[in-house]
Motif scaffolding. Structure first.
Motif, PDB file in Angstrom:
ATOM      1  N   ALA A  67       0.636  -1.038  -0.104  1.00 36.99           N
ATOM      2  CA  ALA A  67      -0.514  -0.503  -0.024  1.00 36.99           C
ATOM      3  C   ALA A  67       0.486   1.396   0.197  1.00 36.99           C
ATOM      4  N   ALA A  68       1.848   1.446   0.897  1.00 40.50           N
ATOM      5  CA  ALA A  68       2.675   2.625   1.292  1.00 40.50           C
ATOM      6  C   ALA A  68       3.552   2.514  -0.278  1.00 40.50           C
ATOM      7  N   LEU A  69       4.101   1.241  -0.904  1.00 43.04           N
ATOM      8  CA  LEU A  69       5.183   1.514  -2.045  1.00 43.04           C
ATOM      9  C   LEU A  69       3.765   2.014  -3.434  1.00 43.04           C
TER      10      LEU A  69
ATOM     11  N   ALA B 137       1.161   3.953  -2.948  1.00 42.36           N
ATOM     12  CA  ALA B 137       0.927   5.283  -2.678  1.00 42.36           C
ATOM     13  C   ALA B 137       1.810   6.807  -2.905  1.00 42.36           C
ATOM     14  N   HIS B 138       3.161   5.933  -2.173  1.00 44.07           N
ATOM     15  CA  HIS B 138       3.930   7.168  -2.027  1.00 44.07           C
ATOM     16  C   HIS B 138       5.209   6.457  -3.042  1.00 44.07           C
ATOM     17  N   GLY B 139       5.245   5.583  -3.478  1.00 39.53           N
ATOM     18  CA  GLY B 139       6.364   5.329  -4.107  1.00 39.53           C
ATOM     19  C   GLY B 139       7.066   4.555  -3.058  1.00 39.53           C
ATOM     20  N   LEU B 140       8.619   3.867  -3.431  1.00 34.50           N
ATOM     21  CA  LEU B 140       9.430   3.150  -2.901  1.00 34.50           C
ATOM     22  C   LEU B 140      10.760   4.373  -2.188  1.00 34.50           C
ATOM     23  N   ARG B 141      11.352   4.553  -0.815  1.00 35.56           N
ATOM     24  CA  ARG B 141      11.553   5.614  -0.618  1.00 35.56           C
ATOM     25  C   ARG B 141      12.784   4.873   0.161  1.00 35.56           C
ATOM     26  N   LEU B 142      13.668   5.203  -0.462  1.00 34.37           N
ATOM     27  CA  LEU B 142      15.237   4.506  -0.846  1.00 34.37           C
ATOM     28  C   LEU B 142      16.750   5.634   0.053  1.00 34.37           C
ATOM     29  N   ARG B 143      16.804   5.061   1.329  1.00 34.77           N
ATOM     30  CA  ARG B 143      17.664   6.019   2.168  1.00 34.77           C
ATOM     31  C   ARG B 143      19.249   5.351   1.637  1.00 34.77           C
ATOM     32  N   VAL B 144      20.293   6.036   1.162  1.00 41.90           N
ATOM     33  CA  VAL B 144      22.022   6.083   1.300  1.00 41.90           C
ATOM     34  C   VAL B 144      22.723   6.584   1.125  1.00 41.90           C
TER      35      VAL B 144
ATOM     36  N   PHE C 160      14.941  -2.841   6.607  1.00 42.11           N
ATOM     37  CA  PHE C 160      13.503  -2.259   6.116  1.00 42.11           C
ATOM     38  C   PHE C 160      12.697  -3.524   8.031  1.00 42.11           C
ATOM     39  N   VAL C 161      12.080  -1.597   8.039  1.00 38.57           N
ATOM     40  CA  VAL C 161      11.509  -1.941   9.399  1.00 38.57           C
ATOM     41  C   VAL C 161       9.834  -1.177   9.427  1.00 38.57           C
ATOM     42  N   GLU C 162      10.166  -0.106   8.434  1.00 41.86           N
ATOM     43  CA  GLU C 162       9.015   0.953   7.985  1.00 41.86           C
ATOM     44  C   GLU C 162       8.246   0.557   6.758  1.00 41.86           C
ATOM     45  N   PRO C 163       6.605   0.553   6.016  1.00 41.09           N
ATOM     46  CA  PRO C 163       5.871   0.403   4.759  1.00 41.09           C
ATOM     47  C   PRO C 163       6.940   1.212   3.978  1.00 41.09           C
ATOM     48  N   GLY C 164       7.001   0.876   3.027  1.00 47.28           N
ATOM     49  CA  GLY C 164       7.759   2.222   1.689  1.00 47.28           C
ATOM     50  C   GLY C 164       9.287   1.912   1.666  1.00 47.28           C
ATOM     51  N   VAL C 165       9.760   1.800   2.855  1.00 45.71           N
ATOM     52  CA  VAL C 165      11.537   2.326   3.032  1.00 45.71           C
ATOM     53  C   VAL C 165      11.989   1.777   3.355  1.00 45.71           C
TER      54      VAL C 165
END
Length: 341
Positions: free
Chosen positions: A36-38, A40-47, A138-143
């Motif tokens: 649902a998060a992907l 609604a908001h896309g994949l947030r990738l933190r690097v 990965f512990v938060e939906p979408g992130v």
């Protein structure tokens, strides 16, 4: 090639995001709140270079895709305990021009342990294994977060059970354009078994917290020694610690990420997310299985496999078993095994 990432969690989401950043076509497969998060908001990738958002097609299964394309690559990045369900869902999907995914498409097992490749070979003709050295969270939906730099990870890649081919080299080239080192090797199992020995500490970390301090480190040494004894008895080769250090060097150095917490590895993350399952049956449990097949006692790996499974099923908090209590249980298990031996 289009990459279909089946299991867009820590590892799958990072690889999918990095491939998309490199201009490759990517489809993400996820479920529940993450899906649902992907959408609604896309994949947030933190690097380390910053946070980016990728609006990628995201589906729960093959249905919305219809026929698969002949240039699709299926990347299996679910936990091993979810492998059979994923194979069931994707093996029979038709491919444009005739045939099914199992008959025509490459399946890349981007997973810990060694069992998924064997399971996949029962269904898919072309299976590739990966030794995954990719610290990610990965512990938060979408992130998803991956703190490694200058490379995001190192992914040794090869055919299962052995060998290399042009498809492996094309996948490797795409991964290398996406901030990974991806050596194509003819003996990927050697690297996977070496990684398995390291992953024997995953359950320890999941139930008792970081493997730091004299007591936890000493227990891990004992657990790993069981694994090494089992692999020796089974005649299974694995890359040496020196070979691994030489391959990795300082290519993947972890740095703090704004807004991201690197709390623990994949098993710890399963407990934090309360998934109800954990991969210990295919990490510590692989050593237990080989020990039983080759007459080598593995009481400490049996203990970790059992306790990790209980933590997952009962949704107990990650890291909540004091190390001293775990060491006491291990001492009793080891003593009982010695008496029966």
């Amino acid at each position: 090639m289009r990459y279909i990432i089946i299991g867009a969690g820590a590892v799958g989401g990072t690889v999918g995001g990095r491939l998309a950043q490199a201009g490759r076509e990517v489809v993400l497969v996820a479920r529940g709140r993450h899906l649902a998060a992907l959408n609604a908001h896309g994949l947030r990738l933190r690097v380390p270079q910053g946070e980016s958002t990728y609006r990628l097609p995201a589906v729960e299964g093959p249905g919305p895709l219809g026929e698969l394309r002949a240039d699709d690559v299926l990347v299996l990045a679910v936990k091993t305990q979810d492998t059979v369900a994923a194979l069931d869902a994707w093996a029979g999907v038709p491919v444009a021009g005739g045939g099914t995914a199992a008959e025509r498409l490459p399946l890349v097992c981007l997973q810990n342990g060694v069992e998924s490749g064997r399971l996949a070979l029962r269904r898919f003709r072309r299976v590739y294994g990966v030794c995954v050295w990719l610290p990610s969270t990965f512990v938060e939906p979408g992130v998803v977060s991956a703190a490694g730099t200058p490379l995001t990870g190192i992914l040794h890649l090869g055919r299962v059970p052995h060998g290399a081919d042009g498809t492996a080299r094309r996948i490797s080239a795409d991964l290398q354009d996406a901030h990974f080192e991806a050596p194509v090797v003819p003996d990927v199992a050697r690297w996977q078994y070496a990684k398995l020995l390291g992953n024997l500490g995953n359950a320890l970390e999941a139930v008792s917290g970081p493997v730091t301090g004299e007591a936890a480190e000493a227990l891990y040494v004992r657990v790993r020694a069981e694994g090494e004894a089992v692999l020796d008895a089974a005649g299974i080769a694995h890359a040496s610690a020196e070979e691994q250090r030489a391959a990795r060097g300082d290519k993947v150095t972890l740095v703090p990420l704004d807004g991201a917490v690197r709390g623990g590895g994949s098993s710890w993350q399963s407990l934090v997310r309360g998934t109800g399952s954990i991969e210990a049956d295919y990490l510590n449990g692989e050593i237990v299985l080989l020990g039983r097949l080759h007459g080598v006692p593995t009481p400490l790996n049996e203990l970790l496999q059992r306790i990790a499974g209980e933590f997952a099923r009962e949704r107990r908090a990650a890291g909540s078993l004091p190390v001293a209590e775990l060491v006491a249980l291990a001492d009793r298990a080891g003593g009982a095994a010695a008496q029966h031996g």
